[in-house]
Design a protein around this motif. Structure first.
Motif, PDB file in Angstrom:
ATOM      1  N   GLY A 105      -1.321  -0.535 -10.295  1.00 19.70           N
ATOM      2  CA  GLY A 105      -2.390  -0.822  -9.162  1.00 19.70           C
ATOM      3  C   GLY A 105      -3.403  -0.180  -9.210  1.00 19.70           C
ATOM      4  O   GLY A 105      -3.773   0.270 -10.525  1.00 19.70           O
ATOM      5  N   CYS A 106      -4.244  -0.088  -8.187  1.00 17.84           N
ATOM      6  CA  CYS A 106      -5.539   0.620  -8.276  1.00 17.84           C
ATOM      7  C   CYS A 106      -5.641   1.814  -7.079  1.00 17.84           C
ATOM      8  O   CYS A 106      -4.704   1.583  -5.873  1.00 17.84           O
ATOM      9  N   ASN A 107      -6.234   2.944  -7.407  1.00 12.28           N
ATOM     10  CA  ASN A 107      -6.500   4.010  -6.597  1.00 12.28           C
ATOM     11  C   ASN A 107      -4.897   4.633  -6.133  1.00 12.28           C
ATOM     12  O   ASN A 107      -4.634   4.888  -5.071  1.00 12.28           O
ATOM     13  N   ASN A 110       0.780  -1.297  -0.097  1.00 11.77           N
ATOM     14  CA  ASN A 110       0.111   0.152  -0.102  1.00 11.77           C
ATOM     15  C   ASN A 110       0.684   1.389   0.005  1.00 11.77           C
ATOM     16  O   ASN A 110       0.347   2.355  -0.323  1.00 11.77           O
ATOM     17  N   VAL A 111       2.179   1.088   0.130  1.00 12.19           N
ATOM     18  CA  VAL A 111       2.891   2.423   0.395  1.00 12.19           C
ATOM     19  C   VAL A 111       4.253   2.103  -0.123  1.00 12.19           C
ATOM     20  O   VAL A 111       4.942   1.139  -0.207  1.00 12.19           O
ATOM     21  N   THR A 125      -1.557   8.268 -13.665  1.00 14.47           N
ATOM     22  CA  THR A 125      -3.019   7.978 -13.440  1.00 14.47           C
ATOM     23  C   THR A 125      -3.115   7.172 -12.015  1.00 14.47           C
ATOM     24  O   THR A 125      -2.194   7.048 -11.508  1.00 14.47           O
ATOM     25  N   ASP A 126      -4.315   6.812 -11.769  1.00 19.30           N
ATOM     26  CA  ASP A 126      -4.734   6.185 -10.560  1.00 19.30           C
ATOM     27  C   ASP A 126      -4.665   4.544 -10.738  1.00 19.30           C
ATOM     28  O   ASP A 126      -4.625   3.910  -9.639  1.00 19.30           O
ATOM     29  N   GLU A 127      -4.159   4.326 -12.013  1.00 19.79           N
ATOM     30  CA  GLU A 127      -3.737   2.829 -12.322  1.00 19.79           C
ATOM     31  C   GLU A 127      -2.177   2.641 -12.518  1.00 19.79           C
ATOM     32  O   GLU A 127      -1.698   1.591 -12.361  1.00 19.79           O
ATOM     33  N   GLY A 159      -1.836   3.592  -2.226  1.00 15.44           N
ATOM     34  CA  GLY A 159      -2.912   2.753  -3.104  1.00 15.44           C
ATOM     35  C   GLY A 159      -2.503   1.371  -3.013  1.00 15.44           C
ATOM     36  O   GLY A 159      -1.791   0.888  -2.035  1.00 15.44           O
ATOM     37  N   VAL A 160      -3.261   0.517  -3.781  1.00 14.35           N
ATOM     38  CA  VAL A 160      -3.252  -0.817  -3.788  1.00 14.35           C
ATOM     39  C   VAL A 160      -2.119  -1.206  -5.159  1.00 14.35           C
ATOM     40  O   VAL A 160      -2.188  -0.989  -6.190  1.00 14.35           O
TER      41      VAL A 160
END
Length: 76
Positions: free
Chosen positions: A51-53, A20-21, A34-36, A68-69
């Protein structure tokens, strides 16, 4: 090679906490965001994070924090 040697030789330095970090030190610029997908240019490599978000929580001329993930990290 330790953190100080990496910094002196202009190598990127990353630290990953779970999935996540991610911290990246000694980067040059952001090539894509981007968010991906986030692509970060270091002096000798491009770090691609997928990843995601995904988001950039912190950014300075030398370091950044991503969150994010995180599903994939690629060095090219």
């Amino acid at each position: 090679m330790n953190y100080i040697e990496n910094t002196l030789h202009h190598n990127g330095y990353i630290e990953i906490v779970g999935n996540n970090v991610m911290y990246i030190d000694n980067h040059k610029r952001i090539a894509e965001f981007t968010d991906e997908v986030i692509k970060v240019v270091c002096h000798s490599k491009i770090i691609t994070v997928k990843g995601c978000n995904l988001k950039i929580d912190y950014y300075s001329c030398d370091e950044m924090k991503l969150s994010g993930v995180i599903n994939e990290i690629k060095f090219s």
